[in-house]
Design an enzyme around this catalytic site. Sequence first.
Site, PDB file in Angstrom:
ATOM      1  N   CYS A   1      43.985  32.506  30.212  1.00 50.54           N
ATOM      2  CA  CYS A   1      44.061  32.468  28.441  1.00 50.54           C
ATOM      3  C   CYS A   1      43.556  33.951  28.093  1.00 50.54           C
ATOM      4  CB  CYS A   1      43.261  31.295  28.071  1.00 50.54           C
ATOM      5  SG  CYS A   1      43.716  29.829  28.367  1.00 50.54           S
TER       6      CYS A   1
ATOM      7  N   ARG B   1      43.948  32.852  36.075  1.00 51.79           N
ATOM      8  CA  ARG B   1      42.764  33.663  36.058  1.00 51.79           C
ATOM      9  C   ARG B   1      42.192  33.606  37.515  1.00 51.79           C
ATOM     10  NH1 ARG B   1      40.043  38.121  34.387  1.00 51.79           N
ATOM     11  NH2 ARG B   1      37.916  37.874  35.043  1.00 51.79           N
TER      12      ARG B   1
ATOM     13  N   ASP C   1      35.345  44.119  36.453  1.00 52.16           N
ATOM     14  CA  ASP C   1      34.556  45.405  37.437  1.00 52.16           C
ATOM     15  C   ASP C   1      33.319  44.463  38.458  1.00 52.16           C
ATOM     16  OD1 ASP C   1      33.586  44.302  35.093  1.00 52.16           O
ATOM     17  OD2 ASP C   1      32.431  45.798  34.514  1.00 52.16           O
TER      18      ASP C   1
ATOM     19  N   ARG D   1      48.223  23.239  31.504  1.00 51.09           N
ATOM     20  CA  ARG D   1      47.697  24.052  32.533  1.00 51.09           C
ATOM     21  C   ARG D   1      46.347  23.404  32.848  1.00 51.09           C
ATOM     22  NH1 ARG D   1      46.387  29.564  30.871  1.00 51.09           N
ATOM     23  NH2 ARG D   1      45.117  29.226  32.800  1.00 51.09           N
TER      24      ARG D   1
ATOM     25  N   ASP E   1      33.976  26.682  26.875  1.00 54.07           N
ATOM     26  CA  ASP E   1      35.099  26.087  26.995  1.00 54.07           C
ATOM     27  C   ASP E   1      35.178  24.812  26.195  1.00 54.07           C
ATOM     28  OD1 ASP E   1      36.294  27.914  28.963  1.00 54.07           O
ATOM     29  OD2 ASP E   1      36.133  26.765  30.510  1.00 54.07           O
TER      30      ASP E   1
ATOM     31  N   ARG F   1      38.196  39.863  29.412  1.00 53.68           N
ATOM     32  CA  ARG F   1      38.253  39.416  30.894  1.00 53.68           C
ATOM     33  C   ARG F   1      38.501  40.368  32.074  1.00 53.68           C
ATOM     34  NH1 ARG F   1      40.768  33.507  30.988  1.00 53.68           N
ATOM     35  NH2 ARG F   1      38.671  33.055  31.860  1.00 53.68           N
ATOM     36  N   PRO F   2      37.249  41.398  32.056  1.00 57.34           N
ATOM     37  CA  PRO F   2      37.376  42.521  33.176  1.00 57.34           C
ATOM     38  C   PRO F   2      37.144  41.792  34.473  1.00 57.34           C
ATOM     39  CG  PRO F   2      35.590  42.514  31.873  1.00 57.34           C
ATOM     40  CD  PRO F   2      36.267  41.515  31.254  1.00 57.34           C
TER      41      PRO F   2
ATOM     42  N   ILE G   1      30.542  34.486  24.845  1.00 60.85           N
ATOM     43  CA  ILE G   1      30.969  34.884  26.337  1.00 60.85           C
ATOM     44  C   ILE G   1      32.226  35.626  26.345  1.00 60.85           C
ATOM     45  CG2 ILE G   1      31.692  33.764  28.705  1.00 60.85           C
ATOM     46  CD1 ILE G   1      28.912  32.938  27.935  1.00 60.85           C
TER      47      ILE G   1
ATOM     48  N   LYS H   1      39.677  21.332  36.735  1.00 61.46           N
ATOM     49  CA  LYS H   1      40.374  22.552  37.169  1.00 61.46           C
ATOM     50  C   LYS H   1      39.707  23.674  37.633  1.00 61.46           C
ATOM     51  CE  LYS H   1      41.737  25.326  33.637  1.00 61.46           C
ATOM     52  NZ  LYS H   1      41.239  26.843  34.074  1.00 61.46           N
ATOM     53  N   ASN H   2      38.391  23.784  36.901  1.00 58.34           N
ATOM     54  CA  ASN H   2      37.570  25.184  37.342  1.00 58.34           C
ATOM     55  C   ASN H   2      36.965  24.948  38.861  1.00 58.34           C
ATOM     56  OD1 ASN H   2      38.688  26.272  35.129  1.00 58.34           O
ATOM     57  ND2 ASN H   2      36.655  26.450  33.969  1.00 58.34           N
TER      58      ASN H   2
HETATM   59  C1  UD1 Z   1      35.546  30.998  34.147  1.00 61.85           C
HETATM   60  C2  UD1 Z   1      36.170  29.856  33.793  1.00 61.85           C
HETATM   61  C3  UD1 Z   1      36.607  29.716  32.248  1.00 61.85           C
HETATM   62  C4  UD1 Z   1      35.360  29.746  31.377  1.00 61.85           C
HETATM   63  C5  UD1 Z   1      34.424  31.085  31.882  1.00 61.85           C
HETATM   64  C6  UD1 Z   1      32.948  30.912  31.351  1.00 61.85           C
HETATM   65  C7  UD1 Z   1      37.621  29.446  35.767  1.00 61.85           C
HETATM   66  C8  UD1 Z   1      38.714  29.353  36.535  1.00 61.85           C
HETATM   67  N1  UD1 Z   1      37.487  29.914  34.687  1.00 61.85           N
HETATM   68  O1  UD1 Z   1      36.231  32.160  33.724  1.00 61.85           O
HETATM   69  O2  UD1 Z   1      37.168  28.747  32.010  1.00 61.85           O
HETATM   70  O3  UD1 Z   1      35.632  30.150  30.195  1.00 61.85           O
HETATM   71  O4  UD1 Z   1      34.199  30.925  33.420  1.00 61.85           O
HETATM   72  O5  UD1 Z   1      32.355  29.671  31.618  1.00 61.85           O
HETATM   73  O6  UD1 Z   1      36.696  29.071  36.393  1.00 61.85           O
HETATM   74  N2  UD1 Z   1      32.913  39.707  33.112  1.00 61.85           N
HETATM   75  C9  UD1 Z   1      32.705  40.974  33.160  1.00 61.85           C
HETATM   76  N3  UD1 Z   1      33.042  41.597  34.418  1.00 61.85           N
HETATM   77  C10 UD1 Z   1      33.588  40.803  35.354  1.00 61.85           C
HETATM   78  C11 UD1 Z   1      33.699  39.247  35.019  1.00 61.85           C
HETATM   79  C12 UD1 Z   1      33.357  38.794  33.877  1.00 61.85           C
HETATM   80  O7  UD1 Z   1      32.458  41.473  32.383  1.00 61.85           O
HETATM   81  O8  UD1 Z   1      34.082  41.204  36.329  1.00 61.85           O
HETATM   82  C13 UD1 Z   1      32.295  39.124  31.828  1.00 61.85           C
HETATM   83  C14 UD1 Z   1      33.575  38.347  30.900  1.00 61.85           C
HETATM   84  O9  UD1 Z   1      34.338  39.390  30.003  1.00 61.85           O
HETATM   85  C15 UD1 Z   1      32.918  37.176  30.010  1.00 61.85           C
HETATM   86  C16 UD1 Z   1      31.498  36.903  31.062  1.00 61.85           C
HETATM   87  O10 UD1 Z   1      31.313  38.044  32.148  1.00 61.85           O
HETATM   88  O11 UD1 Z   1      32.292  37.894  29.065  1.00 61.85           O
HETATM   89  C17 UD1 Z   1      31.771  35.499  31.607  1.00 61.85           C
HETATM   90  O12 UD1 Z   1      33.046  35.596  32.524  1.00 61.85           O
HETATM   91  P1  UD1 Z   1      33.277  34.806  33.758  1.00 61.85           P
HETATM   92  O13 UD1 Z   1      31.946  33.803  33.876  1.00 61.85           O
HETATM   93  O14 UD1 Z   1      33.619  35.702  34.696  1.00 61.85           O
HETATM   94  O15 UD1 Z   1      34.499  33.960  33.566  1.00 61.85           O
HETATM   95  P2  UD1 Z   1      35.840  33.611  34.681  1.00 61.85           P
HETATM   96  O16 UD1 Z   1      35.245  33.502  35.676  1.00 61.85           O
HETATM   97  O17 UD1 Z   1      36.988  34.271  34.171  1.00 61.85           O
END
Ligand code: UD1
Length: 419
Positions: A116, A92, A124, A400, A307, A121-122, A329, A22-23
Amino acid sequence: MAVYYVEGGNCLFGECEIQGSKNAVLPLMAAALLNEGYTVLHNCPNIKDVHYMSDILCDLGCKIWHDKNLLIIDATEISPGAIGGESVSNVRASILIAGAMLSRVGHVMIGLPGGCRIGERPTDFHFDAFEKMGVSIIHYEDGVECECDRMKGCEINLPFPSVGATENIILAATGAEGITIINGAAREPEIVDLCLLLQQFGILVEGAGTSRITIKGSKGLTGGDVAHSVISDRIVAGTYAYAAAAAKGCITCKINNLPMMESILNPLSLLGCKIEYGNDYFKVTCHEMHNGLGSIVTAPYPGFPTDMQSQLMSVLVTVPGKSVIEENIFEKRYHIAGELAKMGACIHIKNDIAVIEGVDCLHGENVRVCDLRGGAALIIAGLCAKGATVVDDAFGYIDRGYENIVGDFTRLGGCIQYE
Ligand code: UD1
């Protein structure tokens, strides 16, 4: 609304073919927007998130053919416009459309991404990087608009190796002028898969799988027909392996990228399961597990994946002794602890730490799914509990990410039905 009825107590035996990831496939689908031609994805999982992402691509004018595990995307002509609605807010990875559209047409207007509910999940990191590349960004209450005539390649230092931000920056950088360097990039295998497709499009990307990725932008891909096979889903493979550990038994999972399983299978070895590897499979055998795991911490790849944290919890609740999980995370990823407690588990949560005291066995209960992986973890708990467990997935989270969790566990000897 989906409800799973699980009767525990059967050991799991047999072989299963692991679905595509999926990812991995969701970023590949966003990347298809860059290709003015056909992008053919083999081993595409037939899951709800892929259907949502297909809807988004159709809204943008792509033509899509989906037959079982084959997905063909024709992005020769697209019709850029505002995108939003359920498909965007449920997934997402819909945010990756932003990077791809900036690269292709220099403009995107998109609703806020969903996924989820496992923490804040910001976004920025994504938009700070775009701004650094020269993109002007307007944030609305329910979405964001990004625009740039021609982005400029630059050096971006990610504060944390975010998977989504790394992918979005890579996608945007393909259309930027000059070179973009991402320091502190995420190293997940799904990012390597994305870069393999981009290389087939003729884009120069180096360093995928390391924390420094370099992308050379080029204006306008010539386009062409490209085929790619999606990597196996390491989280689905891990879910099945953990189920075989919790319910006991011996299963073989066929998978196309074995090294990525190491951090997922390591905890099972430490618990006393036997893990064997072949060319394209691994085999888990578990008769009993001894003593708790000590401590395990979730971390970006190659660390233990967040995950798999819920599924690990479902395994550890019946392992004798004490185990400790530290979730680093996502801050709200212990939803299932309360549900497992209803089934007889003994779990103490304080902030990011979960302390688990193994009990002899779980008993069947009515439990509620709050997120995708937590849902799979509750099915694992049901498979090893005494009696009947009803897993209520009112929002359809499990579909999903899992193509056929009921069929797969049934073939392996589990007693599970779906309504
Ligand atoms: C992806 C995966 C999800 C997995 C996660 C962590 C997909 C579709 N989803 O989610 O299944 O659980 O990686 O391995 O691939 N963060 C910020 N600011 C940002 C982006 C992220 O602070 O702009 C923080 C998040 O809050 C979190 C950390 O960075 O604490 C990791 O998040 P991220 O790796 O971005 O997760 P996703 O890409 O949403």
